[in-house]
Design an enzyme around this catalytic site. Sequence first.
Site, PDB file in Angstrom:
ATOM      1  N   CYS A  37     145.413  76.340  -6.097  1.00 46.02           N
ATOM      2  CA  CYS A  37     144.063  76.097  -5.382  1.00 46.02           C
ATOM      3  C   CYS A  37     143.906  75.112  -4.551  1.00 46.02           C
ATOM      4  O   CYS A  37     143.163  74.906  -3.555  1.00 46.02           O
ATOM      5  CB  CYS A  37     143.069  75.603  -6.715  1.00 46.02           C
ATOM      6  SG  CYS A  37     143.772  74.180  -7.451  1.00 46.02           S
TER       7      CYS A  37
ATOM      8  N   HIS B  24     141.816  70.984 -10.569  1.00 47.62           N
ATOM      9  CA  HIS B  24     141.437  72.085  -9.770  1.00 47.62           C
ATOM     10  C   HIS B  24     140.565  71.728  -8.735  1.00 47.62           C
ATOM     11  O   HIS B  24     139.675  71.220  -9.062  1.00 47.62           O
ATOM     12  CB  HIS B  24     141.013  73.223 -11.174  1.00 47.62           C
ATOM     13  CG  HIS B  24     140.746  74.421 -10.498  1.00 47.62           C
ATOM     14  ND1 HIS B  24     141.705  75.384 -10.036  1.00 47.62           N
ATOM     15  CD2 HIS B  24     139.638  75.112 -10.159  1.00 47.62           C
ATOM     16  CE1 HIS B  24     141.342  76.606  -9.570  1.00 47.62           C
ATOM     17  NE2 HIS B  24     140.015  76.337  -9.513  1.00 47.62           N
TER      18      HIS B  24
ATOM     19  N   ASP C 291     136.236  81.118  -5.829  1.00 46.92           N
ATOM     20  CA  ASP C 291     137.395  80.613  -6.035  1.00 46.92           C
ATOM     21  C   ASP C 291     138.624  81.477  -5.635  1.00 46.92           C
ATOM     22  O   ASP C 291     138.614  82.747  -6.398  1.00 46.92           O
ATOM     23  CB  ASP C 291     137.634  80.151  -7.693  1.00 46.92           C
ATOM     24  CG  ASP C 291     138.649  79.286  -7.921  1.00 46.92           C
ATOM     25  OD1 ASP C 291     139.702  79.134  -7.248  1.00 46.92           O
ATOM     26  OD2 ASP C 291     138.516  78.537  -8.967  1.00 46.92           O
TER      27      ASP C 291
END
Length: 143
Positions: A38, A78, A93
């Site tokens: 991420c 994250h 995402d």
Amino acid sequence: MEIPSTFEKMRIIKGRTGELTPESLANTLLTLSEGGLCYELNPLFFLFLKENGLKVWMVRGAVYDRLSEGWSATGMTHVAVLVEHKGEVYLVDTGFGGNLPLVPVPLNGDVGVSENGMFRVERADTEFGDYVFYMKLKDTYCI
């Protein structure tokens, strides 16, 4: 040439993330052959959306481990993207492995449905913030 580890996260765990810029992303992915999580994928998506005129924000979050029934010991590690479209804000995402929603998920509590599951963002006060992302994959309910 060294082949990068697809889901390398040691820099994140060791707290060596640094500033997220186009240059630092290129250095991480192309020079150091690191990344793939991420911290690289979502900032690239963020930059793409921003350069194409969308209103976007990057946000941090903690991951809940349902097996241990607690938040990840690594804390707020994250990174995800929020995007505004037609007055609504959505979570998008690209860096959560097979658990990522394949559709934008509205922050208003509505469910986003894609081939890999059902996803919802709900306003809730936690030690890590004021929203919780829920997912249901293969008959499993997770937060």
